[in-house]
Design a protein around this motif. Structure first.
Motif, mmCIF file in Angstrom:
data_model
loop_
_atom_site.group_PDB
_atom_site.id
_atom_site.type_symbol
_atom_site.label_atom_id
_atom_site.label_comp_id
_atom_site.label_asym_id
_atom_site.label_seq_id
_atom_site.Cartn_x
_atom_site.Cartn_y
_atom_site.Cartn_z
ATOM 1 N N GLY A 71 1.022 -1.196 0.053
ATOM 2 C CA GLY A 71 -0.129 -0.096 -0.277
ATOM 3 C C GLY A 71 0.601 1.092 0.274
ATOM 4 N N THR A 72 0.340 2.277 -0.615
ATOM 5 C CA THR A 72 1.066 3.987 -0.457
ATOM 6 C C THR A 72 2.476 3.448 -1.169
ATOM 7 O OG1 THR A 72 -0.444 4.682 1.449
ATOM 8 C CG2 THR A 72 1.262 6.081 0.600
ATOM 9 N N GLY A 73 2.169 3.036 -2.317
ATOM 10 C CA GLY A 73 3.833 2.950 -2.484
ATOM 11 C C GLY A 73 4.746 2.203 -1.764
ATOM 12 N N GLY A 74 4.893 0.914 -0.610
ATOM 13 C CA GLY A 74 5.551 0.780 -0.084
ATOM 14 C C GLY A 74 6.138 1.249 1.575
ATOM 15 N N HIS A 75 4.601 2.783 1.819
ATOM 16 C CA HIS A 75 4.231 3.264 3.001
ATOM 17 C C HIS A 75 4.283 3.036 4.083
ATOM 18 C CE1 HIS A 75 8.092 6.151 1.204
ATOM 19 N NE2 HIS A 75 7.209 5.864 0.235
ATOM 20 N N THR A 76 2.836 2.129 3.625
ATOM 21 C CA THR A 76 1.462 1.258 4.367
ATOM 22 C C THR A 76 2.276 0.812 5.621
ATOM 23 O OG1 THR A 76 -0.579 2.080 3.641
ATOM 24 C CG2 THR A 76 -0.528 0.392 5.178
ATOM 25 N N ALA A 78 5.769 0.100 6.020
ATOM 26 C CA ALA A 78 7.246 0.878 6.974
ATOM 27 C C ALA A 78 6.519 1.617 8.184
ATOM 28 C CB ALA A 78 7.607 1.851 5.535
ATOM 29 N N GLU A 79 5.169 2.529 7.809
ATOM 30 C CA GLU A 79 4.976 3.074 8.895
ATOM 31 C C GLU A 79 4.413 2.620 9.707
ATOM 32 O OE1 GLU A 79 1.319 6.250 9.402
ATOM 33 O OE2 GLU A 79 1.117 5.413 7.292
ATOM 34 N N GLN A 80 3.427 1.538 8.980
ATOM 35 C CA GLN A 80 3.375 0.182 11.223
ATOM 36 C C GLN A 80 4.719 0.294 11.527
ATOM 37 O OE1 GLN A 80 1.118 -2.650 9.908
ATOM 38 N NE2 GLN A 80 2.697 -3.914 10.918
ATOM 39 N N VAL A 81 5.851 -0.389 10.888
ATOM 40 C CA VAL A 81 7.335 -0.516 11.541
ATOM 41 C C VAL A 81 7.587 1.133 12.068
ATOM 42 C CG1 VAL A 81 9.248 -1.506 10.230
ATOM 43 C CG2 VAL A 81 7.587 -2.488 10.136
ATOM 44 N N ALA A 82 7.575 1.527 11.977
ATOM 45 C CA ALA A 82 8.278 2.949 11.988
ATOM 46 C C ALA A 82 7.021 3.442 13.466
ATOM 47 C CB ALA A 82 7.733 4.136 11.246
ATOM 48 N N LYS A 83 6.162 3.259 13.767
ATOM 49 C CA LYS A 83 5.065 3.826 15.024
ATOM 50 C C LYS A 83 5.060 3.014 15.485
ATOM 51 C CE LYS A 83 3.075 7.118 11.907
ATOM 52 N NZ LYS A 83 1.094 7.130 11.665
ATOM 53 N N GLY A 84 6.210 1.833 15.884
ATOM 54 C CA GLY A 84 6.149 0.130 16.194
ATOM 55 C C GLY A 84 6.938 0.651 17.885
ATOM 56 N N ALA A 85 6.477 -0.407 18.753
ATOM 57 C CA ALA A 85 7.545 -0.856 19.685
ATOM 58 C C ALA A 85 9.643 -0.715 19.154
ATOM 59 C CB ALA A 85 7.639 -1.836 20.357
ATOM 60 N N PRO A 86 9.935 0.320 20.129
ATOM 61 C CA PRO A 86 12.005 0.272 19.498
ATOM 62 C C PRO A 86 12.131 -1.166 20.168
ATOM 63 C CG PRO A 86 11.363 1.994 20.463
ATOM 64 C CD PRO A 86 9.652 1.754 20.689
ATOM 65 N N ASP A 87 11.722 -1.939 19.685
ATOM 66 C CA ASP A 87 12.278 -3.062 20.616
ATOM 67 C C ASP A 87 13.273 -3.917 19.438
ATOM 68 O OD1 ASP A 87 10.110 -4.380 19.380
ATOM 69 O OD2 ASP A 87 8.667 -4.767 21.280
ATOM 70 N N GLY A 88 13.108 -4.311 18.642
ATOM 71 C CA GLY A 88 13.786 -5.411 17.452
ATOM 72 C C GLY A 88 13.013 -6.267 16.868
ATOM 73 N N TYR A 89 11.433 -5.924 17.850
ATOM 74 C CA TYR A 89 11.192 -7.199 17.387
ATOM 75 C C TYR A 89 10.037 -7.154 16.011
ATOM 76 C CZ TYR A 89 12.164 -9.613 21.401
ATOM 77 O OH TYR A 89 12.844 -10.310 22.428
ATOM 78 N N THR A 90 10.026 -5.967 15.201
ATOM 79 C CA THR A 90 9.201 -5.550 14.399
ATOM 80 C C THR A 90 10.182 -4.971 13.414
ATOM 81 O OG1 THR A 90 7.317 -5.405 15.341
ATOM 82 C CG2 THR A 90 7.430 -4.304 13.352
ATOM 83 N N LEU A 91 10.206 -5.460 12.185
ATOM 84 C CA LEU A 91 11.766 -4.858 11.163
ATOM 85 C C LEU A 91 10.953 -5.062 10.066
ATOM 86 C CD1 LEU A 91 14.243 -7.222 12.243
ATOM 87 C CD2 LEU A 91 14.295 -5.089 13.339
ATOM 88 N N VAL A 92 11.625 -3.704 9.480
ATOM 89 C CA VAL A 92 10.930 -3.625 7.476
ATOM 90 C C VAL A 92 12.242 -3.556 6.413
ATOM 91 C CG1 VAL A 92 11.007 -1.183 7.653
ATOM 92 C CG2 VAL A 92 9.444 -2.684 6.405
ATOM 93 N N LEU A 93 11.790 -4.107 5.568
ATOM 94 C CA LEU A 93 12.671 -4.274 4.259
ATOM 95 C C LEU A 93 12.659 -2.710 3.439
ATOM 96 C CD1 LEU A 93 14.276 -6.531 3.154
ATOM 97 C CD2 LEU A 93 13.191 -6.753 1.176
ATOM 98 N N ALA A 94 13.058 -2.466 3.559
ATOM 99 C CA ALA A 94 13.118 -0.907 3.033
ATOM 100 C C ALA A 94 13.482 -0.592 1.208
ATOM 101 C CB ALA A 94 14.175 0.111 4.193
ATOM 102 N N THR A 95 13.007 -0.328 0.639
ATOM 103 C CA THR A 95 13.771 0.029 -0.606
ATOM 104 C C THR A 95 13.655 1.387 -0.735
ATOM 105 O OG1 THR A 95 11.353 0.536 -1.978
ATOM 106 C CG2 THR A 95 12.241 -1.906 -1.112
ATOM 107 N N ILE A 96 13.509 1.944 -2.807
ATOM 108 C CA ILE A 96 14.205 2.953 -3.186
ATOM 109 C C ILE A 96 12.950 4.040 -2.425
ATOM 110 C CG2 ILE A 96 13.062 2.366 -4.828
ATOM 111 C CD1 ILE A 96 14.824 4.890 -6.318
ATOM 112 N N ALA A 97 11.824 3.404 -2.190
ATOM 113 C CA ALA A 97 10.299 3.665 -1.626
ATOM 114 C C ALA A 97 11.143 4.676 -0.754
ATOM 115 C CB ALA A 97 9.592 3.540 -1.969
ATOM 116 N N HIS A 98 11.414 4.318 0.528
ATOM 117 C CA HIS A 98 11.998 4.921 1.986
ATOM 118 C C HIS A 98 12.989 5.659 1.661
ATOM 119 C CE1 HIS A 98 9.952 0.985 1.586
ATOM 120 N NE2 HIS A 98 8.844 0.971 2.538
ATOM 121 N N ASN A 99 13.735 5.244 1.085
ATOM 122 C CA ASN A 99 15.525 5.298 0.930
ATOM 123 C C ASN A 99 15.959 6.300 -0.048
ATOM 124 O OD1 ASN A 99 15.223 3.785 4.102
ATOM 125 N ND2 ASN A 99 15.924 2.176 2.727
ATOM 126 N N GLY A 100 14.478 6.957 -0.775
ATOM 127 C CA GLY A 100 15.543 7.575 -2.655
ATOM 128 C C GLY A 100 14.510 8.519 -2.811
#
Length: 324
Positions: A71-76, A78-100
């Motif tokens: 969804g949303t070109g990969g941002h749906t 990634a946003e879920q992960v970004a807003k999740g708990a910063p405990d290392g149990y939820t990760l995302v495979l990020a691409t150019i959509a998020h980093n470029g």
């Protein structure tokens, strides 16, 4: 005496509370880890995530669960992960959509550069320009001539706005002045399905997922997007040598976590994924598919992301690339 004992008790409790995060990090991971792929199943990002996940799980002693959330070109996802708990149990495979290509989006509800922290560079893989077998073109020059004779009648698919497929095609459009129609999908797999079915005519697909379809004979490879020919397709020229000098687009993938994950957890994940990426069987399998395993430190991943963001921001501005 009672007062002194009370203070000792409070101090001990305080020190114990301070030690809890350290103990939690030492015990990491104590439960399954979720790796979110922000695209539909079956595409290049999904393939890479699953191959890494299945090898990472036994090293961590916990399952690595792949969750596709397009969804949303990969941002749906990634946003879920970004807003999740910063405990290392939820990760995302990020691409150019998020980093470029974040510059394409004006209304994101998170900032990938601030809300996600890279754990490791996973891989890079040039794309290959594919055409449906019905398209009467066997080279870049023939394809350009066809597009010029039928302005606006050819269409290309992508995994969504800002995806590697989209950016590679838009860079090609800008540098060749070709006129074709963008059809964004929720991932690379549905885009490939429509290319095979003839609903779209072109696709800039990852080499890793293009090979099985090339063997089927239903699509043809016109050119690769890297700076040199790929060993897995030695007879296919680069876009640059086929008539578009200076063209290059090499998608890369990182695994990222929510900002704020403890350094000890990030470093543990980095070390274990590095080991996975050095496994001879994985390296050999990816090499045969045109995928290069990367690895390195979190700082290496951050540097690559920042470099690519600068490059693609300039491309987006100069070529006036818009979200469809």
């Amino acid at each position: 005496m009672l007062k002194r004992t009370f203070h000792r008790t409070v101090l001990a409790l305080g020190l114990g509370a301070l030690a809890l995060p350290v103990l939690a990090q030492d015990a990491y991971p104590s439960r399954p880890i979720k790796l979110v792929v922000p695209y539909a199943a079956g595409g290049p990002a999904d393939m890479l995530a699953r191959m890494v996940g299945e090898r990472l799980a036994p090293r961590l002693g916990q399952p690595v669960v792949i969750e596709n959330k397009p969804g949303t070109g990969g941002h749906t996802g990634a946003e879920q992960v970004a807003k999740g708990a910063p405990d290392g149990y939820t990760l995302v495979l990020a691409t150019i959509a998020h980093n470029g290509a974040v510059k394409l989006y004006n209304n994101l509800r998170y900032d990938p550069a601030k809300d996600l922290q890279p754990v490791i560079l996973v891989a890079e893989s040039p794309s290959v320009l594919l055409v449906n077998q019905s398209v009467p073109a066997n080279s870049v020059k023939e394809l350009l001539a066809l597009a010029q004779s039928k302005p606006g009648q050819l269409s290309y698919g992508s995994a969504g706005n800002g995806s590697a497929m989209h950016m590679a095609a838009e860079l090609f459009r800008y540098m060749t002045k070709v006129d074709y129609v963008h059809v964004p999908y929720r991932g690379g797999a549905p885009a490939m399905a429509d290319l095979l079915g003839g609903q779209i005519q072109l696709l800039f697909e990852s080499l890793g997922t293009a090979h099985p379809h090339l063997k089927s004979g239903k699509v043809r490879a016109i050119a690769v997007t890297g700076t040199q020919r790929d060993p897995s397709l030695p007879d296919v020229p680069t876009v640059a040598e086929a008539g578009v000098p200076g063209y290059a687009s090499v998608p890369w993938y990182t695994i990222s976590a929510p900002a704020g994950v403890p350094a000890a957890v990030v470093n543990k994940l980095n070390a274990e994924i590095n080991a996975v990426l050095k496994a001879p069987d994985l390296v050999e399998r990816w090499h045969a598919q045109g995928v290069v395993a990367l690895g390195g430190t979190p700082a290496d991943a951050l540097k690559r992301n920042q470099m690519e963001t600068t490059k693609w921001n300039a491309v987006i501005t100069t070529a006036n690339i818009k979200v469809d």
